[in-house]
Scaffold this motif. Structure first.
Motif, PDB file in Angstrom:
ATOM      1  N   ALA A 103     -45.232 -24.470  23.156  1.00  0.00           N
ATOM      2  CA  ALA A 103     -44.772 -23.914  24.310  1.00  0.00           C
ATOM      3  C   ALA A 103     -45.457 -24.714  25.693  1.00  0.00           C
ATOM      4  O   ALA A 103     -44.676 -25.104  26.373  1.00  0.00           O
ATOM      5  N   ARG A 104     -46.791 -24.890  25.493  1.00  0.00           N
ATOM      6  CA  ARG A 104     -47.218 -25.728  26.461  1.00  0.00           C
ATOM      7  C   ARG A 104     -46.719 -27.050  26.724  1.00  0.00           C
ATOM      8  O   ARG A 104     -46.428 -27.481  27.783  1.00  0.00           O
ATOM      9  N   ILE A 150     -39.175 -38.284  22.836  1.00  0.00           N
ATOM     10  CA  ILE A 150     -40.304 -37.137  23.209  1.00  0.00           C
ATOM     11  C   ILE A 150     -40.010 -36.004  22.326  1.00  0.00           C
ATOM     12  O   ILE A 150     -40.876 -35.192  22.074  1.00  0.00           O
ATOM     13  N   ALA A 151     -38.723 -35.605  22.457  1.00  0.00           N
ATOM     14  CA  ALA A 151     -38.272 -34.552  22.090  1.00  0.00           C
ATOM     15  C   ALA A 151     -38.677 -34.187  20.378  1.00  0.00           C
ATOM     16  O   ALA A 151     -39.042 -33.268  19.813  1.00  0.00           O
ATOM     17  N   ILE A 202     -43.073 -31.081  29.489  1.00  0.00           N
ATOM     18  CA  ILE A 202     -42.158 -31.987  29.288  1.00  0.00           C
ATOM     19  C   ILE A 202     -40.787 -31.330  29.851  1.00  0.00           C
ATOM     20  O   ILE A 202     -39.837 -32.259  30.378  1.00  0.00           O
ATOM     21  N   ALA A 203     -40.642 -30.028  30.120  1.00  0.00           N
ATOM     22  CA  ALA A 203     -39.480 -29.398  30.714  1.00  0.00           C
ATOM     23  C   ALA A 203     -39.409 -30.018  32.289  1.00  0.00           C
ATOM     24  O   ALA A 203     -38.675 -30.354  32.955  1.00  0.00           O
ATOM     25  N   ILE A 204     -40.875 -30.051  32.748  1.00  0.00           N
ATOM     26  CA  ILE A 204     -41.088 -30.575  34.132  1.00  0.00           C
ATOM     27  C   ILE A 204     -40.682 -31.908  34.440  1.00  0.00           C
ATOM     28  O   ILE A 204     -40.347 -32.562  35.241  1.00  0.00           O
ATOM     29  N   TYR A 205     -41.082 -32.808  33.457  1.00  0.00           N
ATOM     30  CA  TYR A 205     -41.022 -34.340  33.323  1.00  0.00           C
ATOM     31  C   TYR A 205     -39.502 -34.312  33.094  1.00  0.00           C
ATOM     32  O   TYR A 205     -38.885 -35.446  33.908  1.00  0.00           O
ATOM     33  N   THR A 206     -38.690 -33.747  32.537  1.00  0.00           N
ATOM     34  CA  THR A 206     -37.446 -33.803  32.193  1.00  0.00           C
ATOM     35  C   THR A 206     -36.583 -33.581  33.688  1.00  0.00           C
ATOM     36  O   THR A 206     -35.582 -34.134  33.898  1.00  0.00           O
ATOM     37  N   GLY A 226     -33.070 -26.576  28.729  1.00  0.00           N
ATOM     38  CA  GLY A 226     -33.269 -26.545  27.359  1.00  0.00           C
ATOM     39  C   GLY A 226     -34.584 -26.590  26.883  1.00  0.00           C
ATOM     40  O   GLY A 226     -35.019 -25.678  25.949  1.00  0.00           O
ATOM     41  N   TRP A 227     -35.381 -27.479  27.584  1.00  0.00           N
ATOM     42  CA  TRP A 227     -36.830 -27.568  27.230  1.00  0.00           C
ATOM     43  C   TRP A 227     -37.425 -26.249  27.577  1.00  0.00           C
ATOM     44  O   TRP A 227     -38.333 -25.717  26.929  1.00  0.00           O
TER      45      TRP A 227
END
Length: 134
Positions: free
Chosen positions: A41-42, A122-123, A47-51, A23-24
């Motif tokens: 986007a950055r 965070i989202a 945060i996608a990696i963190y997720t 989703g991120w």
């Protein structure tokens, strides 16, 4: 990374972490396609990696980490976070909240529910955050 963090991250991936990271990533791609959304986007990609692997890491404000105010932590960051909230933040936060409620039903799922609640926050307000080892 500690063995406990590795174990929790593996369970996290099996219990919905991959879907929320996707989703991120989708939010990051949509923002990148618009060109105007590149700053978001950055942040969404980081945060996608963190997720994917939230245990053993934490999100902190960049200005507290570096001791300096930058564009993402000042007034522009505030405006950016408000725009993000309207465009993508609310649905990512909603996804994390739903996952947290489902996981909190069991005792084993409580640490994962707590991680989803942190990610929901965070989202809503991702610009100006940095991911660091815990």
């Amino acid at each position: 990374m500690q063995p406990v963090s590795i174990f929790l991250n593996i369970l996290w991936l099996l219990l919905g972490g991959v879907e929320m990271a996707a989703g991120w990533l989708i939010a990051a791609i949509i923002m990148a396609i618009t060109i105007v959304g590149l700053p978001w986007a950055r942040a969404a990609f980081n945060i996608a990696i963190y997720t994917l692997l939230p245990f053993g890491q934490k999100a902190v404000r960049r200005d507290l980490l570096t001791g300096e105010t930058d564009a993402g932590t000042g007034v522009l960051g505030l405006i950016g976070n408000l725009i993000w909230l309207v465009l993508a933040g609310w649905w990512l936060a909603l996804g994390h909240l739903v996952a947290a409620v489902v996981l909190a039903v069991t005792i084993i799922g409580i640490p994962f529910a707590w991680a989803h609640l942190k990610l929901a926050g965070i989202a809503l307000w991702p610009v100006g955050k940095a991911i660091v080892p815990a």
